[in-house]
Design a protein around this motif. Structure first.
Motif, PDB file in Angstrom:
ATOM      1  N   PHE A   1       0.842  -1.211   0.000  1.00 52.08           N
ATOM      2  CA  PHE A   1       0.000   0.000   0.000  1.00 52.08           C
ATOM      3  C   PHE A   1       0.875   1.259   0.000  1.00 52.08           C
ATOM      4  N   ALA A   2       1.930   1.228   0.831  1.00 51.75           N
ATOM      5  CA  ALA A   2       2.785   2.417   0.936  1.00 51.75           C
ATOM      6  C   ALA A   2       3.517   2.664  -0.384  1.00 51.75           C
ATOM      7  N   THR A   3       4.018   1.597  -0.988  1.00 50.42           N
ATOM      8  CA  THR A   3       4.746   1.740  -2.264  1.00 50.42           C
ATOM      9  C   THR A   3       3.810   2.250  -3.357  1.00 50.42           C
ATOM     10  N   ALA A   4       2.596   1.702  -3.389  1.00 53.48           N
ATOM     11  CA  ALA A   4       1.634   2.109  -4.422  1.00 53.48           C
ATOM     12  C   ALA A   4       1.349   3.614  -4.294  1.00 53.48           C
ATOM     13  N   GLU A   5       1.196   4.061  -3.059  1.00 56.58           N
ATOM     14  CA  GLU A   5       0.894   5.475  -2.833  1.00 56.58           C
ATOM     15  C   GLU A   5       2.073   6.349  -3.267  1.00 56.58           C
ATOM     16  N   LYS A   6       3.275   5.918  -2.827  1.00 55.52           N
ATOM     17  CA  LYS A   6       4.477   6.709  -3.113  1.00 55.52           C
ATOM     18  C   LYS A   6       4.731   6.788  -4.622  1.00 55.52           C
ATOM     19  N   GLN A   7       4.530   5.665  -5.305  1.00 55.03           N
ATOM     20  CA  GLN A   7       4.858   5.629  -6.740  1.00 55.03           C
ATOM     21  C   GLN A   7       3.635   5.933  -7.618  1.00 55.03           C
ATOM     22  N   ASP A   8       2.519   6.246  -6.991  1.00 54.95           N
ATOM     23  CA  ASP A   8       1.271   6.516  -7.708  1.00 54.95           C
ATOM     24  C   ASP A   8       0.936   5.387  -8.703  1.00 54.95           C
ATOM     25  N   LYS A   9       0.985   4.165  -8.189  1.00 52.19           N
ATOM     26  CA  LYS A   9       0.665   2.994  -9.020  1.00 52.19           C
ATOM     27  C   LYS A   9      -0.497   2.236  -8.378  1.00 52.19           C
ATOM     28  N   THR A  10      -1.043   1.306  -9.123  1.00 52.09           N
ATOM     29  CA  THR A  10      -2.107   0.483  -8.531  1.00 52.09           C
ATOM     30  C   THR A  10      -1.460  -0.585  -7.648  1.00 52.09           C
ATOM     31  N   THR A  11      -2.237  -1.061  -6.678  1.00 57.10           N
ATOM     32  CA  THR A  11      -1.706  -2.072  -5.754  1.00 57.10           C
ATOM     33  C   THR A  11      -1.428  -3.393  -6.478  1.00 57.10           C
ATOM     34  N   ASN A  12      -2.222  -3.721  -7.494  1.00 58.11           N
ATOM     35  CA  ASN A  12      -1.971  -4.981  -8.202  1.00 58.11           C
ATOM     36  C   ASN A  12      -0.667  -4.929  -8.981  1.00 58.11           C
ATOM     37  N   VAL A  13      -0.358  -3.766  -9.569  1.00 57.30           N
ATOM     38  CA  VAL A  13       0.899  -3.629 -10.314  1.00 57.30           C
ATOM     39  C   VAL A  13       2.092  -3.696  -9.350  1.00 57.30           C
ATOM     40  N   VAL A  14       1.966  -3.010  -8.209  1.00 53.12           N
ATOM     41  CA  VAL A  14       3.064  -3.020  -7.231  1.00 53.12           C
ATOM     42  C   VAL A  14       3.305  -4.445  -6.715  1.00 53.12           C
ATOM     43  N   ALA A  15       2.240  -5.173  -6.443  1.00 54.67           N
ATOM     44  CA  ALA A  15       2.399  -6.554  -5.945  1.00 54.67           C
ATOM     45  C   ALA A  15       3.143  -7.407  -6.977  1.00 54.67           C
ATOM     46  N   ASP A  16       2.741  -7.317  -8.240  1.00 59.94           N
ATOM     47  CA  ASP A  16       3.415  -8.094  -9.295  1.00 59.94           C
ATOM     48  C   ASP A  16       4.887  -7.708  -9.387  1.00 59.94           C
ATOM     49  N   GLU A  17       5.154  -6.404  -9.290  1.00 57.14           N
ATOM     50  CA  GLU A  17       6.553  -5.946  -9.407  1.00 57.14           C
ATOM     51  C   GLU A  17       7.402  -6.475  -8.243  1.00 57.14           C
ATOM     52  N   LEU A  18       6.843  -6.423  -7.040  1.00 56.21           N
ATOM     53  CA  LEU A  18       7.610  -6.912  -5.878  1.00 56.21           C
ATOM     54  C   LEU A  18       7.861  -8.420  -5.993  1.00 56.21           C
ATOM     55  N   ALA A  19       6.863  -9.145  -6.466  1.00 54.15           N
ATOM     56  CA  ALA A  19       7.016 -10.606  -6.620  1.00 54.15           C
ATOM     57  C   ALA A  19       8.108 -10.907  -7.650  1.00 54.15           C
ATOM     58  N   ARG A  20       8.072 -10.195  -8.777  1.00 54.53           N
ATOM     59  CA  ARG A  20       9.076 -10.446  -9.829  1.00 54.53           C
ATOM     60  C   ARG A  20      10.481 -10.099  -9.321  1.00 54.53           C
ATOM     61  N   LYS A  21      10.550  -9.047  -8.474  1.00 53.95           N
ATOM     62  CA  LYS A  21      11.851  -8.635  -7.934  1.00 53.95           C
ATOM     63  C   LYS A  21      12.428  -9.746  -7.055  1.00 53.95           C
ATOM     64  N   ARG A  22      11.579 -10.333  -6.209  1.00 54.61           N
ATOM     65  CA  ARG A  22      12.101 -11.391  -5.332  1.00 54.61           C
ATOM     66  C   ARG A  22      12.595 -12.584  -6.162  1.00 54.61           C
ATOM     67  N   VAL A  23      11.859 -12.931  -7.208  1.00 54.66           N
ATOM     68  CA  VAL A  23      12.263 -14.052  -8.064  1.00 54.66           C
ATOM     69  C   VAL A  23      13.572 -13.715  -8.783  1.00 54.66           C
ATOM     70  N   ALA A  24      13.684 -12.482  -9.287  1.00 52.95           N
ATOM     71  CA  ALA A  24      14.902 -12.078 -10.019  1.00 52.95           C
ATOM     72  C   ALA A  24      16.118 -12.115  -9.088  1.00 52.95           C
ATOM     73  N   GLU A  25      15.923 -11.679  -7.838  1.00 54.74           N
ATOM     74  CA  GLU A  25      17.044 -11.699  -6.886  1.00 54.74           C
ATOM     75  C   GLU A  25      17.475 -13.137  -6.611  1.00 54.74           C
ATOM     76  N   ALA A  26      16.508 -14.039  -6.497  1.00 54.83           N
ATOM     77  CA  ALA A  26      16.844 -15.453  -6.236  1.00 54.83           C
ATOM     78  C   ALA A  26      17.600 -16.052  -7.417  1.00 54.83           C
ATOM     79  N   LYS A  27      17.258 -15.613  -8.625  1.00 51.58           N
ATOM     80  CA  LYS A  27      17.920 -16.151  -9.823  1.00 51.58           C
ATOM     81  C   LYS A  27      19.385 -15.759  -9.851  1.00 51.58           C
ATOM     82  N   LYS A  28      19.692 -14.569  -9.285  1.00 56.36           N
ATOM     83  CA  LYS A  28      21.082 -14.077  -9.318  1.00 56.36           C
ATOM     84  C   LYS A  28      21.973 -14.865  -8.374  1.00 56.36           C
ATOM     85  N   GLN A  29      21.371 -15.489  -7.332  1.00 55.07           N
ATOM     86  CA  GLN A  29      22.206 -16.140  -6.308  1.00 55.07           C
ATOM     87  C   GLN A  29      22.738 -17.495  -6.774  1.00 55.07           C
TER      88      GLN A  29
END
Ligand code: NAD
Length: 345
Positions: free
Chosen positions: A317-345
């Motif tokens: 919710f806080a990220t969506a507000e700060k970045q003026d994005k929808t909560t569904n888009v922010v959730a997808d972005e955060l999920a993809r980020k966690r997966v991308a970080e795991a791929k790098k390890q």
């Protein structure tokens, strides 16, 4: 059909087409990502209109599991399987054992569980051929009460964010769908003093919740326009669409149903109207969190992990507000980020 170019393909690691002429099995196992761990997601049995429809369903659902598991902080990747056929007429031990052998061939890259059309007894037959099965009877048990607890915790985070209220005492909530999850959810809500308006297509379920929780029964087609603080979709998917959104008067949407937004653009519609949408796959992750503890089942540890849904949603919710994005888009972005970080390890 151009499989790799399908929009739903979305970088899947592996898709297995399973066929066994003796048992009549036709199934698809979709492994979206194993970056965070074994691709884990249920098996659905459904009479699809076409093989393409079955493939697209498997692909969409498996990507959804990657996001759900990532946002729940589980070390599990995303996968899903579909068995093509009528669950009322086509089930047999041979069919489920053949499916189990295909799962076993993947050597733990995919872990299966129950989903729509599949019962614990079906999964017990799959288990005869493979250990890569979660949610077996006698282990972590019915996930619904834990899912409901997660929805309750997440709803509290949403109400605090949008309405500035710490407690649900006196908050008006419309609950649509009083099945396994909906009924447990209503108990949590009424225990905290929420005012409930409820609906279902099953009169018995309505009567139970009305008498247990002092809820008011509403006609199923009139649930959207109720003058409430929260709308909790706990029945079917796609209830947030072009027809329903203009009717909604609630300021918060938080419910258990999967795939509540008919399309991603409906997230924008809700934002425009000042309605806070709580991303469904974060909110309803209690069930998968519960089975993830199955090895040495510890209910308290599972519930503590479910409590984290509250903080995860605060961050979204806080990220969506700060970045003026929808909560569904922010959730997808955060999920993809966690997966991308795991791929790098
Ligand atoms: P369920 O089948 O037990 O309950 C669904 C209820 O919705 C039923 O009582 C049904 O009569 C009612 N319903 C159907 N159509 C309706 C309509 N048009 N209006 C009002 N009510 C209607 O399912 P459940 O296990 O309670 O799950 C509810 C939702 O949550 C589903 O979308 C499911 O995919 C999702 N979910 C469930 C879990 C879980 O642990 N059970 C986990 C994650 C997500």
């Amino acid at each position: 059909m151009a499989v790799f170019n399908l929009r739903a393909y979305d970088d899947h690691e592996q898709v297995v087409f399973c066929s066994d002429s003796e048992s009549g099995l036709k199934a698809i196992i979709a492994i979206h990502s194993t970056a965070l761990g074994p691709a884990t997601g249920g098996c659905r049995m459904w009479e699809y209109n076409s093989d393409e429809g079955a493939l697209i369903d498997a692909l969409r659902l498996s990507r959804g599991m990657t996001y759900k598991n990532a946002m729940a902080g589980l070390n599990m990747g995303g996968g899903k399987s579909v068995i093509i056929g009528n669950p009322r007429t086509m089930k047999s031990e041979e069919l489920f054992r053949a499916f189990g052998r295909f799962v076993d061939n993947l050597k733990g890259r995919y872990v299966t569980a129950e989903d729509v059309g599949i019962t614990p007894a079906d999964m017990a037959m799959v288990h005869k051929e493979t250990n890569h099965v979660l949610g077996l009877e006698g282990k972590s048990g019915d996930p619904s009460p834990v899912t409901a607890y997660g929805v309750y915790m997440g709803m509290k985070a949403a109400v605090k964010h949008r309405l500035g209220r710490e407690s649900l005492d006196g908050v008006k909530i419309a609950v649509q769908g009083l099945g396994h999850v909906g009924q447990y959810l209503c108990e949590h809500l009424s225990n905290e003093g929420a005012k409930l308006l409820v609906t279902d297509i099953n009169k018995e379920s309505i009567d139970t919740v009305v008498s247990k929780c002092g809820a008011i029964a509403i006609d199923k087609d009139e649930i959207y326009e109720q003058d409430v603080d929260v709308y909790a979709p706990c029945a079917l998917g796609a209830t947030l669409n072009d027809v329903t959104i203009p009717k909604i008067r609630a300021k918060v949407i938080a419910g258990a149903a999967n795939n509540q937004l008919a399309e991603d653009r409906h997230g924008d519609e809700l934002k425009k109207r000042g309605i806070l949408y709580t991303p469904d796959y974060i909110l309803n992750a209690g069930g998968i969190i519960n089975v993830s503890f199955e090895e040495k089942y510890d209910r308290d540890a599972a519930l503590r992990k479910v409590d984290e849904i509250y903080n995860t949603l605060e961050e979204v919710f806080a990220t969506a507000e700060k970045q003026d994005k929808t909560t569904n888009v922010v959730a997808d972005e955060l999920a993809r980020k966690r997966v991308a970080e795991a791929k790098k390890q």
